[in-house]
Write a protein that holds these residues in place. Structure first.
Motif, short mmCIF file in Angstrom:
data_model
loop_
_atom_site.label_atom_id
_atom_site.label_comp_id
_atom_site.label_asym_id
_atom_site.label_seq_id
_atom_site.Cartn_x
_atom_site.Cartn_y
_atom_site.Cartn_z
N GLU A 1 0.93 -1.33 0.10
CA GLU A 1 0.00 0.01 0.12
C GLU A 1 0.85 1.20 0.08
O GLU A 1 0.74 2.34 -0.70
CB GLU A 1 -0.91 0.03 1.29
CG GLU A 1 -2.08 -0.95 1.07
CD GLU A 1 -2.83 -1.21 2.33
OE1 GLU A 1 -2.57 -0.32 3.28
OE2 GLU A 1 -3.92 -2.02 2.62
N ASP A 2 1.82 1.40 0.76
CA ASP A 2 2.69 2.41 0.93
C ASP A 2 3.64 2.56 -0.37
O ASP A 2 3.79 3.80 -0.84
CB ASP A 2 3.89 2.19 2.05
CG ASP A 2 4.57 3.44 2.45
OD1 ASP A 2 4.22 4.48 2.48
OD2 ASP A 2 5.86 3.52 2.38
N GLU A 3 3.90 1.38 -1.11
CA GLU A 3 4.72 1.64 -2.48
C GLU A 3 3.74 2.05 -3.56
O GLU A 3 3.87 3.20 -4.19
CB GLU A 3 5.11 0.28 -2.91
CG GLU A 3 5.90 0.08 -4.23
CD GLU A 3 6.12 -1.37 -4.41
OE1 GLU A 3 5.87 -1.97 -5.46
OE2 GLU A 3 7.21 -1.95 -3.58
N SER B 1 1.76 6.42 -6.73
CA SER B 1 0.41 7.49 -6.97
C SER B 1 1.03 8.84 -6.93
O SER B 1 0.66 9.88 -7.80
CB SER B 1 -0.75 7.07 -6.05
OG SER B 1 -1.30 5.83 -6.50
N GLU B 2 1.52 9.09 -5.76
CA GLU B 2 1.87 10.53 -5.44
C GLU B 2 3.13 10.91 -6.52
O GLU B 2 3.03 12.13 -7.08
CB GLU B 2 2.74 10.73 -4.20
CG GLU B 2 1.84 10.53 -2.80
CD GLU B 2 2.51 10.44 -1.58
OE1 GLU B 2 3.61 10.84 -1.66
OE2 GLU B 2 1.76 10.20 -0.70
N ALA B 3 4.12 10.16 -7.11
CA ALA B 3 4.85 10.48 -8.09
C ALA B 3 4.10 10.55 -9.50
O ALA B 3 4.71 11.64 -10.29
CB ALA B 3 5.76 9.21 -8.22
N GLN C 1 2.54 14.05 -9.37
CA GLN C 1 3.56 15.00 -9.44
C GLN C 1 4.14 15.15 -10.86
O GLN C 1 4.05 16.29 -11.44
CB GLN C 1 4.88 14.70 -8.56
CG GLN C 1 5.84 15.82 -8.33
CD GLN C 1 5.37 17.24 -8.14
OE1 GLN C 1 4.76 17.25 -6.93
NE2 GLN C 1 5.62 18.23 -8.71
N GLU C 2 4.11 14.14 -11.56
CA GLU C 2 4.46 14.12 -12.91
C GLU C 2 3.54 14.72 -13.65
O GLU C 2 3.87 15.52 -14.56
CB GLU C 2 4.64 12.57 -13.39
CG GLU C 2 5.19 12.65 -14.75
CD GLU C 2 5.61 11.19 -15.27
OE1 GLU C 2 5.33 10.66 -16.50
OE2 GLU C 2 5.91 10.32 -14.38
N VAL C 3 2.09 14.52 -13.46
CA VAL C 3 1.32 15.10 -14.39
C VAL C 3 1.13 16.67 -13.95
O VAL C 3 1.09 17.51 -15.04
CB VAL C 3 -0.17 14.64 -13.71
CG1 VAL C 3 -1.44 15.52 -14.37
CG2 VAL C 3 -0.60 13.06 -14.38
N ALA C 4 1.18 17.00 -12.63
CA ALA C 4 1.25 18.41 -12.37
C ALA C 4 2.69 19.36 -13.11
O ALA C 4 2.61 20.16 -13.50
CB ALA C 4 1.69 18.60 -10.91
N ASN C 5 3.72 18.69 -12.96
CA ASN C 5 4.94 19.14 -13.90
C ASN C 5 4.49 19.28 -15.37
O ASN C 5 4.92 20.39 -16.08
CB ASN C 5 6.10 18.14 -13.69
CG ASN C 5 6.68 18.30 -12.28
OD1 ASN C 5 6.35 19.11 -11.48
ND2 ASN C 5 7.52 17.01 -12.00
N VAL C 6 3.95 18.15 -15.84
CA VAL C 6 3.55 18.35 -17.42
C VAL C 6 2.49 19.63 -17.57
O VAL C 6 2.88 20.30 -18.45
CB VAL C 6 3.11 17.04 -17.98
CG1 VAL C 6 2.35 17.17 -19.24
CG2 VAL C 6 4.07 15.91 -17.99
N GLN C 7 1.66 19.58 -16.61
CA GLN C 7 0.69 20.77 -16.85
C GLN C 7 1.47 22.12 -16.51
O GLN C 7 1.07 23.10 -17.36
CB GLN C 7 -0.46 20.74 -15.75
CG GLN C 7 -1.31 19.29 -16.25
CD GLN C 7 -2.27 19.08 -14.96
OE1 GLN C 7 -2.36 19.62 -13.75
NE2 GLN C 7 -3.57 18.45 -15.38
#
Length: 133
Positions: free
Chosen positions: A98-100, A105-107, A110-116
């Motif tokens: 679950e932690d992994e 999911s957080e990564a 963050q990747e989507v936010a960076n692309v946006q």
């Protein structure tokens, strides 16, 4: 081994009942069970010998739960240690997965936010170029 000899000992009834219960769960004769215990004592049990890298967990449970656990152990032929360690390992594996998954999911977020963000920066640059003309 150069033959076998008889070993007799008087033990408290309570201890005898524990021995009978555990050896029954393992489907061993009394001779097999005592031989196993003596070998573990003198030679060490493979993979579980006490050393500086082990710790002891101790806790109390209600009599009712204790009896339910004993019934389970008897029916499934496992020791208390195997049972509890198995439960702990299973719970930790689920938690780590679950932690992994959460970290992944957080990564991804963050990747989507960076692309946006990069897309918005490009739009701003293009917009600034239009205002100048």
């Amino acid at each position: 081994m150069t033959g076998k000899v008889n070993l007799c000992a008087m033990v408290p009834r309570e201890l005898y009942e524990k021995v009978t219960e555990e050896r029954g769960a393992k489907e061993q004769t009394l001779s097999q069970y005592i031989e196993q215990i003596l070998k573990e004592h003198f030679e060490g049990k493979v993979g579980t010998a006490m050393n500086t890298n082990t710790r002891t967990l101790a806790f109390q449970v209600s009599e009712e739960l204790f009896q339910r656990i004993k019934d389970y152990l008897r029916q499934n032929g496992v020791t208390q240690r195997e049972f509890v360690v198995g439960l702990i390992e299973k719970a930790l594996e689920e938690w780590e997965k679950e932690d992994e998954d959460s970290t992944q999911s957080e990564a991804n977020i963050q990747e989507v936010a960076n692309v946006q963000s990069e897309g918005n920066s490009q739009e701003a640059i293009q917009w600034e170029g239009k205002e100048e003309t």
